[in-house]
Design a protein around this motif. Structure first.
Motif, PDB file in Angstrom:
ATOM      1  N   MET A   1      11.460 -10.555   4.329  1.00  0.00           N
ATOM      2  CA  MET A   1      10.569  -9.756   5.152  1.00  0.00           C
ATOM      3  C   MET A   1       9.887  -8.714   4.276  1.00  0.00           C
ATOM      4  SD  MET A   1      11.520  -7.806   8.624  1.00  0.00           S
ATOM      5  CE  MET A   1      10.466  -6.571   9.235  1.00  0.00           C
ATOM      6  N   PRO A   2       8.546  -8.554   4.421  1.00  0.00           N
ATOM      7  CA  PRO A   2       7.838  -7.597   3.574  1.00  0.00           C
ATOM      8  C   PRO A   2       8.239  -6.163   3.920  1.00  0.00           C
ATOM      9  CG  PRO A   2       6.324  -8.652   5.110  1.00  0.00           C
ATOM     10  CD  PRO A   2       7.656  -9.286   5.290  1.00  0.00           C
ATOM     11  N   SER A   3       8.146  -5.332   2.918  1.00  0.00           N
ATOM     12  CA  SER A   3       8.508  -3.925   3.122  1.00  0.00           C
ATOM     13  C   SER A   3       7.433  -3.227   3.955  1.00  0.00           C
ATOM     14  CB  SER A   3       8.674  -3.221   1.779  1.00  0.00           C
ATOM     15  OG  SER A   3       7.413  -3.112   1.145  1.00  0.00           O
ATOM     16  N   SER A   4       7.816  -2.073   4.526  1.00  0.00           N
ATOM     17  CA  SER A   4       6.870  -1.350   5.380  1.00  0.00           C
ATOM     18  C   SER A   4       5.685  -0.810   4.579  1.00  0.00           C
ATOM     19  CB  SER A   4       7.579  -0.211   6.111  1.00  0.00           C
ATOM     20  OG  SER A   4       8.072   0.738   5.187  1.00  0.00           O
ATOM     21  N   SER A   5       5.919  -0.495   3.302  1.00  0.00           N
ATOM     22  CA  SER A   5       4.795   0.006   2.500  1.00  0.00           C
ATOM     23  C   SER A   5       3.744  -1.083   2.299  1.00  0.00           C
ATOM     24  CB  SER A   5       5.284   0.553   1.159  1.00  0.00           C
ATOM     25  OG  SER A   5       5.945  -0.455   0.422  1.00  0.00           O
ATOM     26  N   LEU A   6       4.179  -2.326   2.123  1.00  0.00           N
ATOM     27  CA  LEU A   6       3.231  -3.431   1.979  1.00  0.00           C
ATOM     28  C   LEU A   6       2.450  -3.653   3.279  1.00  0.00           C
ATOM     29  CD1 LEU A   6       2.103  -5.704   0.231  1.00  0.00           C
ATOM     30  CD2 LEU A   6       3.943  -7.163   1.083  1.00  0.00           C
ATOM     31  N   ILE A   7       3.130  -3.549   4.410  1.00  0.00           N
ATOM     32  CA  ILE A   7       2.459  -3.711   5.704  1.00  0.00           C
ATOM     33  C   ILE A   7       1.431  -2.601   5.916  1.00  0.00           C
ATOM     34  CG2 ILE A   7       2.810  -3.674   8.204  1.00  0.00           C
ATOM     35  CD1 ILE A   7       5.509  -5.073   7.669  1.00  0.00           C
ATOM     36  N   TRP A   8       1.773  -1.356   5.571  1.00  0.00           N
ATOM     37  CA  TRP A   8       0.827  -0.242   5.711  1.00  0.00           C
ATOM     38  C   TRP A   8      -0.380  -0.438   4.792  1.00  0.00           C
ATOM     39  CZ3 TRP A   8       0.582   2.754   9.666  1.00  0.00           C
ATOM     40  CH2 TRP A   8       1.721   3.130  10.362  1.00  0.00           C
ATOM     41  N   LEU A   9      -0.130  -0.894   3.579  1.00  0.00           N
ATOM     42  CA  LEU A   9      -1.248  -1.101   2.647  1.00  0.00           C
ATOM     43  C   LEU A   9      -2.168  -2.230   3.121  1.00  0.00           C
ATOM     44  CD1 LEU A   9       0.621  -0.679  -0.761  1.00  0.00           C
ATOM     45  CD2 LEU A   9      -0.968   0.930   0.316  1.00  0.00           C
ATOM     46  N   LEU A  10      -1.581  -3.296   3.644  1.00  0.00           N
ATOM     47  CA  LEU A  10      -2.405  -4.387   4.179  1.00  0.00           C
ATOM     48  C   LEU A  10      -3.181  -3.940   5.421  1.00  0.00           C
ATOM     49  CD1 LEU A  10      -0.046  -7.484   3.795  1.00  0.00           C
ATOM     50  CD2 LEU A  10      -2.205  -7.036   2.607  1.00  0.00           C
ATOM     51  N   ALA A  11      -2.517  -3.214   6.297  1.00  0.00           N
ATOM     52  CA  ALA A  11      -3.200  -2.722   7.504  1.00  0.00           C
ATOM     53  C   ALA A  11      -4.340  -1.778   7.131  1.00  0.00           C
ATOM     54  CB  ALA A  11      -2.205  -2.023   8.423  1.00  0.00           C
ATOM     55  N   GLY A  12      -4.094  -0.924   6.153  1.00  0.00           N
ATOM     56  CA  GLY A  12      -5.149  -0.005   5.707  1.00  0.00           C
ATOM     57  C   GLY A  12      -6.332  -0.746   5.110  1.00  0.00           C
ATOM     58  N   SER A  13      -6.040  -1.779   4.322  1.00  0.00           N
ATOM     59  CA  SER A  13      -7.123  -2.568   3.727  1.00  0.00           C
ATOM     60  C   SER A  13      -7.934  -3.294   4.797  1.00  0.00           C
ATOM     61  CB  SER A  13      -6.548  -3.587   2.743  1.00  0.00           C
ATOM     62  OG  SER A  13      -5.851  -2.924   1.720  1.00  0.00           O
ATOM     63  N   VAL A  14      -7.232  -3.863   5.776  1.00  0.00           N
ATOM     64  CA  VAL A  14      -7.935  -4.570   6.854  1.00  0.00           C
ATOM     65  C   VAL A  14      -8.797  -3.604   7.655  1.00  0.00           C
ATOM     66  CG1 VAL A  14      -7.574  -5.793   9.047  1.00  0.00           C
ATOM     67  CG2 VAL A  14      -6.293  -6.463   7.013  1.00  0.00           C
ATOM     68  N   LEU A  15      -8.281  -2.427   7.960  1.00  0.00           N
ATOM     69  CA  LEU A  15      -9.069  -1.454   8.726  1.00  0.00           C
ATOM     70  C   LEU A  15     -10.294  -0.981   7.943  1.00  0.00           C
ATOM     71  CD1 LEU A  15      -6.231   0.628  10.398  1.00  0.00           C
ATOM     72  CD2 LEU A  15      -8.001  -0.685  11.573  1.00  0.00           C
ATOM     73  N   CYS A  16     -10.125  -0.749   6.648  1.00  0.00           N
ATOM     74  CA  CYS A  16     -11.274  -0.327   5.833  1.00  0.00           C
ATOM     75  C   CYS A  16     -12.330  -1.428   5.747  1.00  0.00           C
ATOM     76  CB  CYS A  16     -10.810   0.086   4.442  1.00  0.00           C
ATOM     77  SG  CYS A  16      -9.911   1.644   4.405  1.00  0.00           S
ATOM     78  N   LEU A  17     -11.879  -2.675   5.611  1.00  0.00           N
ATOM     79  CA  LEU A  17     -12.834  -3.787   5.570  1.00  0.00           C
ATOM     80  C   LEU A  17     -13.489  -4.026   6.920  1.00  0.00           C
ATOM     81  CD1 LEU A  17     -10.960  -6.309   3.267  1.00  0.00           C
ATOM     82  CD2 LEU A  17     -13.046  -5.030   2.757  1.00  0.00           C
ATOM     83  N   THR A  18     -12.766  -3.740   7.987  1.00  0.00           N
ATOM     84  CA  THR A  18     -13.344  -3.886   9.326  1.00  0.00           C
ATOM     85  C   THR A  18     -14.562  -2.990   9.489  1.00  0.00           C
ATOM     86  OG1 THR A  18     -11.176  -4.411  10.230  1.00  0.00           O
ATOM     87  CG2 THR A  18     -12.839  -3.677  11.786  1.00  0.00           C
ATOM     88  N   GLU A  19     -14.501  -1.819   8.887  1.00  0.00           N
ATOM     89  CA  GLU A  19     -15.627  -0.885   8.983  1.00  0.00           C
ATOM     90  C   GLU A  19     -16.890  -1.468   8.344  1.00  0.00           C
ATOM     91  OE1 GLU A  19     -17.588   2.278  10.307  1.00  0.00           O
ATOM     92  OE2 GLU A  19     -15.433   2.132  10.606  1.00  0.00           O
ATOM     93  N   LEU A  20     -16.723  -2.322   7.336  1.00  0.00           N
ATOM     94  CA  LEU A  20     -17.891  -2.938   6.701  1.00  0.00           C
ATOM     95  C   LEU A  20     -18.604  -3.908   7.639  1.00  0.00           C
ATOM     96  CD1 LEU A  20     -16.596  -3.734   3.115  1.00  0.00           C
ATOM     97  CD2 LEU A  20     -18.319  -2.056   3.757  1.00  0.00           C
ATOM     98  N   PHE A  21     -17.825  -4.653   8.413  1.00  0.00           N
ATOM     99  CA  PHE A  21     -18.413  -5.697   9.253  1.00  0.00           C
ATOM    100  C   PHE A  21     -18.688  -5.247  10.684  1.00  0.00           C
ATOM    101  CE2 PHE A  21     -15.886  -7.873   5.967  1.00  0.00           C
ATOM    102  CZ  PHE A  21     -16.930  -8.492   5.301  1.00  0.00           C
ATOM    103  N   LEU A  22     -17.903  -4.335  11.183  1.00  0.00           N
ATOM    104  CA  LEU A  22     -18.081  -3.801  12.537  1.00  0.00           C
ATOM    105  C   LEU A  22     -18.137  -2.281  12.469  1.00  0.00           C
ATOM    106  CD1 LEU A  22     -15.393  -6.017  14.301  1.00  0.00           C
ATOM    107  CD2 LEU A  22     -17.859  -6.359  14.337  1.00  0.00           C
TER     108      LEU A  22
END
Length: 143
Positions: A1-22
């Motif tokens: 199971m991935p660590s919580s820091s990896l999940i936070w970093l992935l979630a942050g990256s997805v949210l930042c990229l979401t701003e580019l498209f939406l």
């Protein structure tokens, strides 16, 4: 199971990229930045998930409020302050709305003093604007 820091970093990256498209007025971007910060903090030792969520919510709220304050466009000075003279087209009864010729256009207008009646062809000063209604005063009253 991935660590919580990896999940936070992935979630942050997805949210930042979401701003580019939406585009969402930097809300998703600020939430992504907060998630990236929480990911870095969790990597350095904050282990409790509830504390991480509380830090993320606090950072997101703070960054969104700050982005609204500093990234809002400055309000332009109203052009109504440049030319202030108009002429009544219709009679403006006390407390009622009439028509004023202002900058070559007919505008709805009310007298600023609710006890004064303005006759047609009366020169008036535009005091302010409330929506599409000009608030005027007769020229003899302000002279």
């Amino acid at each position: 199971m991935p660590s919580s820091s990896l999940i936070w970093l992935l979630a942050g990256s997805v949210l930042c990229l979401t701003e580019l498209f939406l585009p969402s007025a930097f809300v998703a971007f600020m939430m992504g930045i907060s998630a990236l910060i929480v990911g870095l903090l969790s990597y350095s030792g904050i282990g409790n998930l509830w504390i991480q969520v509380a830090v993320w919510l606090f950072l997101s709220t703070t960054l969104i409020i700050l982005s609204r304050r500093f990234l809002q466009p400055r309000r332009r000075k109203s052009p109504i302050q440049d030319a202030v003279i108009g002429e009544t087209l219709t009679e403006i009864l006390p407390g009622q709305v009439g028509r004023v010729l202002y900058e070559g256009n007919s505008w709805r207008a009310k007298c600023d003093d609710h006890k004064i009646s303005l006759p047609p062809q009366q020169t008036v000063y535009v005091v302010r604007r409330e929506g599409t209604t000009l608030i005027v005063m007769p020229d003899y009253f302000l002279s």
